[in-house]
Design an enzyme around this catalytic site. Structure first.
Site, mmCIF file in Angstrom:
data_model
loop_
_atom_site.group_PDB
_atom_site.id
_atom_site.type_symbol
_atom_site.label_atom_id
_atom_site.label_comp_id
_atom_site.label_asym_id
_atom_site.label_seq_id
_atom_site.Cartn_x
_atom_site.Cartn_y
_atom_site.Cartn_z
ATOM 1 N N LYS A 166 -12.813 -56.485 -18.461
ATOM 2 C CA LYS A 166 -12.017 -55.402 -17.873
ATOM 3 C C LYS A 166 -10.537 -55.644 -18.158
ATOM 4 O O LYS A 166 -9.875 -56.424 -17.477
ATOM 5 C CB LYS A 166 -12.229 -55.303 -16.358
ATOM 6 C CG LYS A 166 -11.541 -54.060 -15.810
ATOM 7 C CD LYS A 166 -11.185 -54.190 -14.359
ATOM 8 C CE LYS A 166 -9.733 -54.148 -14.018
ATOM 9 N NZ LYS A 166 -8.827 -53.301 -14.736
ATOM 10 N N GLU A 213 -6.003 -67.592 -12.957
ATOM 11 C CA GLU A 213 -4.730 -67.884 -13.640
ATOM 12 C C GLU A 213 -3.716 -66.917 -13.059
ATOM 13 O O GLU A 213 -3.717 -65.735 -13.394
ATOM 14 C CB GLU A 213 -4.873 -67.655 -15.141
ATOM 15 C CG GLU A 213 -5.836 -68.582 -15.836
ATOM 16 C CD GLU A 213 -5.373 -70.024 -15.870
ATOM 17 O OE1 GLU A 213 -4.158 -70.273 -15.791
ATOM 18 O OE2 GLU A 213 -6.240 -70.905 -15.948
ATOM 19 N N CYS A 233 4.141 -65.059 -17.383
ATOM 20 C CA CYS A 233 3.824 -65.845 -16.185
ATOM 21 C C CYS A 233 4.613 -67.149 -16.166
ATOM 22 O O CYS A 233 4.954 -67.668 -15.120
ATOM 23 C CB CYS A 233 2.331 -66.116 -16.123
ATOM 24 S SG CYS A 233 1.690 -66.855 -17.624
ATOM 25 N N GLU A 272 8.263 -64.209 -7.906
ATOM 26 C CA GLU A 272 8.153 -63.875 -9.328
ATOM 27 C C GLU A 272 8.734 -62.486 -9.559
ATOM 28 O O GLU A 272 8.182 -61.486 -9.110
ATOM 29 C CB GLU A 272 6.664 -63.898 -9.707
ATOM 30 C CG GLU A 272 6.403 -63.762 -11.180
ATOM 31 C CD GLU A 272 4.907 -63.761 -11.496
ATOM 32 O OE1 GLU A 272 4.141 -63.098 -10.780
ATOM 33 O OE2 GLU A 272 4.513 -64.431 -12.477
HETATM 34 P P1 NAD Z 1 -2.483 -57.619 -11.209
HETATM 35 O O1 NAD Z 1 -2.936 -58.678 -10.298
HETATM 36 O O2 NAD Z 1 -1.825 -56.410 -10.632
HETATM 37 O O3 NAD Z 1 -3.715 -57.049 -12.066
HETATM 38 C C1 NAD Z 1 -4.494 -57.873 -12.894
HETATM 39 C C2 NAD Z 1 -5.870 -57.250 -13.078
HETATM 40 O O4 NAD Z 1 -6.533 -57.230 -11.818
HETATM 41 C C3 NAD Z 1 -5.848 -55.811 -13.581
HETATM 42 O O5 NAD Z 1 -6.872 -55.663 -14.528
HETATM 43 C C4 NAD Z 1 -6.160 -55.007 -12.328
HETATM 44 O O6 NAD Z 1 -6.792 -53.781 -12.599
HETATM 45 C C5 NAD Z 1 -7.106 -55.956 -11.601
HETATM 46 N N1 NAD Z 1 -7.217 -55.735 -10.154
HETATM 47 C C6 NAD Z 1 -6.296 -55.212 -9.307
HETATM 48 N N2 NAD Z 1 -6.786 -55.179 -8.049
HETATM 49 C C7 NAD Z 1 -8.036 -55.717 -8.097
HETATM 50 C C8 NAD Z 1 -9.053 -55.956 -7.122
HETATM 51 N N3 NAD Z 1 -8.871 -55.669 -5.847
HETATM 52 N N4 NAD Z 1 -10.208 -56.529 -7.525
HETATM 53 C C9 NAD Z 1 -10.397 -56.860 -8.809
HETATM 54 N N5 NAD Z 1 -9.489 -56.631 -9.783
HETATM 55 C C10 NAD Z 1 -8.314 -56.077 -9.432
HETATM 56 O O7 NAD Z 1 -1.558 -58.327 -12.294
HETATM 57 P P2 NAD Z 1 -0.722 -57.635 -13.459
HETATM 58 O O8 NAD Z 1 0.441 -56.925 -12.836
HETATM 59 O O9 NAD Z 1 -1.617 -56.883 -14.382
HETATM 60 O O10 NAD Z 1 -0.218 -58.924 -14.285
HETATM 61 C C11 NAD Z 1 0.925 -59.631 -13.970
HETATM 62 C C12 NAD Z 1 0.587 -60.921 -13.241
HETATM 63 O O11 NAD Z 1 -0.275 -61.711 -14.033
HETATM 64 C C13 NAD Z 1 1.811 -61.772 -12.982
HETATM 65 O O12 NAD Z 1 1.773 -62.280 -11.679
HETATM 66 C C14 NAD Z 1 1.659 -62.913 -14.001
HETATM 67 O O13 NAD Z 1 2.307 -64.101 -13.640
HETATM 68 C C15 NAD Z 1 0.176 -63.058 -14.052
HETATM 69 N N6 NAD Z 1 -0.231 -63.742 -15.299
HETATM 70 C C16 NAD Z 1 -0.623 -65.055 -15.226
HETATM 71 C C17 NAD Z 1 -0.968 -65.737 -16.402
HETATM 72 C C18 NAD Z 1 -1.386 -67.182 -16.380
HETATM 73 O O14 NAD Z 1 -1.765 -67.677 -17.421
HETATM 74 N N7 NAD Z 1 -1.329 -67.868 -15.249
HETATM 75 C C19 NAD Z 1 -0.911 -65.066 -17.628
HETATM 76 C C20 NAD Z 1 -0.517 -63.734 -17.663
HETATM 77 C C21 NAD Z 1 -0.181 -63.077 -16.479
#
Ligand code: NAD
Length: 491
Positions: free
Chosen positions: A175, A250, A284, A385
């Site tokens: 997804k 992550e 991130c 962040e």
């Molecule tokens: P997000 O948490 O808003 O969304 C991530 C994913 O989760 C999306 O596909 C979203 O549709 C899904 N999602 C949202 N609500 C959900 C739920 N209730 N149940 C299941 N899935 C759900 O994050 P984002 O805004 O897309 O990405 C940015 C974040 O990702 C930042 O905090 C960044 O630091 C983190 N990130 C971490 C790493 C790492 O390696 N640690 C790498 C890239 C990004």
């Protein structure tokens, strides 16, 4: 105009409701694609298809050598289509084309790396405490994997999960973020041409609250591998308790970049910029929390500021662009809110802090590169962040003090520090509580090196051998060659 569909059990299809979503280019804001929007029903079908493929298809009979060859072919395929994939990534995320090309090169390398790991024998013979017996630790695929992904590195993050899952023999439902599905769609299209049994790779597109939640709650998913924000991660962990599935998270980071007085000044300034402004700070591991020793603080900030003013904003597809726009209007609002908070909290806004004025930039979701000084640990712009092109600078005078302050965070993803003192390198690398620590460098990742966070930056590790281990179950196999009756009970 690109049209994207769901990929379930080896078939491309629309959603049951025929619902679609427009995918917007962050530079210009116009739709570049329309993709099918799934709900819970289609997600359930995808999970069922992955379950059947895991339990009953030819896939379970593939040898590890066949899987290794598949991974190597995927590496070649990515390389052959790197140009097209990189353009799609830039269209979808706004990042510069050169950054998207680096991503594709990393992905090709990653598939080859996990291909090589798949060729190895992952079983271990253990010394048995009993004569005439054999004890072996066998590693088996964990099963059906749900992969939930963020929008900032769409295909790179997906590849970090897909490659080890294929290497171990798992099946999967992918997804992507609902706002950046284009490269994952293209990847699945390319993979579908490589004779992988139907149901091994499934792709569902749609929102987290339905599609993502279904994956997290499902009794038929054995592992959720999630990359995204901390709050979403916590919700997923709770939902995953439904069937005690394994959860690999992550999550976000707030990553200190510490400059000691004896650092190589010019290189440290250069990397202080690289650490934050790639992908407009939407990384991130962005080193957005700069901590500079008081002896060099003023000069460092002055040189840094001059360079920040010269950063060239623009369309990620243009050759001379150094920084693209933020991902969406909503995300820009969030970053602008942090900038306002920073000013209210008493940080000194030195550069940026507003939208650029140039007419050609008005159609993108830009925020000018921003520099705050006089920052302290208590400020929300230092603790949280921001995920935008914003550097906060704190001044320090003492090694122990700066290490304690750097560690004083709920996050623990990555940190960097700059010094030429060998003894200090040993001390500080040991004391920093982060999953990755860079010394005289920043933001270096490669397939062999495990990646993941301490504290609320997540659990588990991706990449490297640890990244493969997440997709294995361990079975202890014990065989007694010459069993003899104990004659203990009721003799
Ligand atoms: P997000 O948490 O808003 O969304 C991530 C994913 O989760 C999306 O596909 C979203 O549709 C899904 N999602 C949202 N609500 C959900 C739920 N209730 N149940 C299941 N899935 C759900 O994050 P984002 O805004 O897309 O990405 C940015 C974040 O990702 C930042 O905090 C960044 O630091 C983190 N990130 C971490 C790493 C790492 O390696 N640690 C790498 C890239 C990004």
């Amino acid at each position: 105009m690109i049209r994207g569909q769901l990929y379930i059990n080896g078939q491309w299809r629309d959603s049951d409701t025929q619902e679609t979503r427009g995918i917007l280019n962050p530079f210009g804001g116009q739709a570049v694609a329309h993709v099918a929007e799934a709900g819970r029903a289609e997600t359930k079908s995808a999970i069922l298809s992955a379950r059947r493929a895991f339990e009953g298809s030819d896939w379970s009979k593939w040898t590890s050598i066949q899987r290794a060859e598949l991974l190597e072919k995927l590496g070649d395929t990515i390389e052959q289509h790197a140009e097209e994939l990189a353009r799609l990534e830039t269209l979808d995320t706004g990042k510069t084309l050169i950054e998207s090309k680096w991503d594709m090169a990393d992905i090709a390398e990653l598939f080859r790396y996990f291909g090589a790991l798949a060729r190895e024998d992952h079983s271990e013979t253990l010394e048995s405490p009993n004569p005439n017996s054999k004890s072996v630790l066998v590693r088996e695929p964990i099963g059906v994997c749900g992969m939930i992904l963020p929008w900032n590195y769409p295909l790179l993050q997906a590849a970090w999960k897909i490659a080890p899952a294929l290497a171990t023999g798992c099946t999967m439902v992918i997804k992507p973020s609902e706002i950046t599905p284009l490269t994952t769609l293209k990847f699945v299209e390319l993979a579908s041409q490589l004779s992988i049994p139907p149901g091994v790779i499934n792709l569902v597109l749609g929102p987290g609250q339905t599609v993502g939640a279904e994956l997290a709650e499902s009794l038929d998913v054995d592992l959720i591998s999630f990359t995204g924000g901390v709050e979403t991660g916590k919700r997923i962990m709770l939902a995953a308790a439904n069937n005690v599935k394994r959860v690999a998270l992550e999550l976000g980071g707030k990553n200190p970049n510490i400059i000691f007085a004896d650092a190589n000044f010019d290189v440290a300034v250069d990397y202080a910029l690289n650490a934050v402004f790639f992908h407009a700070g939407q990384i991130c591991s962005a080193g957005s929390r700069l901590m500079v020793h008081e002896d060099i603080h003023d000069q460092f900030v002055s040189v840094l500021g001059e360079r920040i003013k010269r950063i060239k904003l623009g369309n990620g597809l243009s050759k001379d662009t150094q920084m693209g726009p933020l991902i969406s209007a909503a995300h820009r609002k969030k970053v602008e809110n942090y900038i306002r908070l920073g000013v209210e909290e008493g940080a000194k806004l030195v550069i940026g802090g507003a939208r650029p004025q140039e007419p050609e930039l008005q159609s993108g979701y830009f925020v000018s590169p921003t520099l705050f000084t006089n920052c302290t640990n208590e400020m929300r712009i230092v603790k949280e962040e921001v995920f935008g092109p914003v550097i906060t600078v704190e001044r320090f005078s003492d090694e122990a003090e700066v290490v304690a302050r750097a560690n004083n965070t709920i996050y623990g993803l990555s940190a960097g520090f700059w010094t030429q003192d060998r003894a200090r390198i040993e001390r500080v690398s040991k004391s920093l509580r982060f999953g990755t620590v860079w010394v005289n460098d920043f933001n270096v990742y490669f397939a062999r090196a495990p990646w993941g966070g301490y504290k609320q930056s997540g659990n588990g590790r991706e990449l490297g051998r640890s990244g493969l281990e997440e997709y294995f179950e361990q079975k202890h196999l014990y065989e007694n060659y010459e069993p003899e009756a104990l004659k203990w009970f009721g003799k």
